[in-house]
Design a protein around this motif. Sequence first.
Motif, short mmCIF file in Angstrom:
data_model
loop_
_atom_site.label_atom_id
_atom_site.label_comp_id
_atom_site.label_asym_id
_atom_site.label_seq_id
_atom_site.Cartn_x
_atom_site.Cartn_y
_atom_site.Cartn_z
N SER A 92 3.20 145.29 10.86
CA SER A 92 2.61 146.58 10.49
C SER A 92 1.28 146.62 10.17
O SER A 92 0.63 147.33 10.64
N SER A 93 0.80 145.36 9.74
CA SER A 93 -0.32 145.40 9.11
C SER A 93 -1.45 144.88 10.33
O SER A 93 -2.48 145.54 10.61
N VAL A 94 -0.99 144.30 11.43
CA VAL A 94 -1.41 143.76 12.56
C VAL A 94 -1.83 145.00 13.39
O VAL A 94 -2.77 145.41 13.87
N GLY A 120 -1.50 148.40 12.70
CA GLY A 120 -2.60 149.27 11.98
C GLY A 120 -3.83 148.89 12.10
O GLY A 120 -4.72 149.85 12.45
N PHE A 121 -3.95 147.45 11.91
CA PHE A 121 -5.52 147.11 12.17
C PHE A 121 -6.00 147.31 13.58
O PHE A 121 -7.06 147.75 13.79
N LEU A 126 -12.74 147.44 6.59
CA LEU A 126 -11.48 147.62 7.15
C LEU A 126 -10.45 146.69 6.90
O LEU A 126 -9.28 146.95 7.06
N MET A 127 -11.01 145.46 6.63
CA MET A 127 -10.07 144.34 6.48
C MET A 127 -9.18 144.20 5.02
O MET A 127 -7.83 144.11 5.47
N PRO A 141 -7.50 146.55 3.26
CA PRO A 141 -6.48 147.31 3.11
C PRO A 141 -5.25 146.80 4.06
O PRO A 141 -4.02 147.09 3.79
N PHE A 142 -5.65 145.82 5.04
CA PHE A 142 -4.78 145.18 6.02
C PHE A 142 -4.08 143.91 5.86
O PHE A 142 -3.39 143.29 6.20
N ILE A 143 -4.82 143.36 4.54
CA ILE A 143 -4.53 142.03 4.38
C ILE A 143 -3.35 142.02 3.18
O ILE A 143 -3.59 142.68 2.14
N SER A 191 -5.88 134.99 6.96
CA SER A 191 -5.63 136.68 7.56
C SER A 191 -6.90 137.40 8.27
O SER A 191 -6.86 138.01 9.06
N LEU A 231 -7.44 138.99 11.94
CA LEU A 231 -7.70 140.11 12.08
C LEU A 231 -9.04 140.23 12.99
O LEU A 231 -9.12 140.83 13.65
#
Length: 218
Positions: free
Chosen positions: A4-6, A8-9, A144-145, A147-149, A158, A162
């Motif tokens: 989901s993180s991947v 989303g980013f 950007l990074m 919130p997705f880590i 991570s 990304l």
Amino acid sequence: MPSSSVLGFAGVALVVVLAPGPDTFLALRYALNRPRNGIAAALGMMVSIMGWAALAGLGVAALLQTYPAIHQAIAIVGGAYLLYLGLGSLIKAKFLAGATAATARTTTRSATVPGTEYTIIQSIRAGVISSALNPKLGLLFLALMPPFIPAGSNMLGSAMILGAIFAAMGFAYLAVLTAIAARAMAWFKSPTVGIWLERVSSAALAIMGVVVLIGAFL
């Protein structure tokens, strides 16, 4: 790292990649000279992007270990910047669209001057310098990074993952743009294309800024 993180980013990165900027015009300049030069310039840009990702991962990791609240501060500053960038571009769209079209025409003319040839090394070096000296790119990574880590994960690892996703998407986009530019130079001279790209990318950046700000306070 969760899928989901991947994903989303990747969605957010796609918006950034498609937004016109100095790197886009630089790649076009070299592509219009020779298609392989455009590819080489794009590769150089990706080298610097991975460097920005590494710096972002190292910097964010060190800051979060000492000051966990800095995560929220980075998100707030980054979101506000993205919102400012998007709204500012929308407000000035009429003037910026004209400037963008003029820049594209000037770049196209200068790249096709007889006798002007660029080597692969020159193209790669130009791409590296262009992205390495772009402070906005570094700020975008910091915004950007985080919130997705996922919390508790290896920040550097991570960030590199990304960053690789961003670099792969950016290179693919510039490669396609290079191929199109080599076969349809006249299409890129149309002011209409620049106008719509400017409007769409500006709106997307503004929306992205709002999302980052909401996430920071939640």
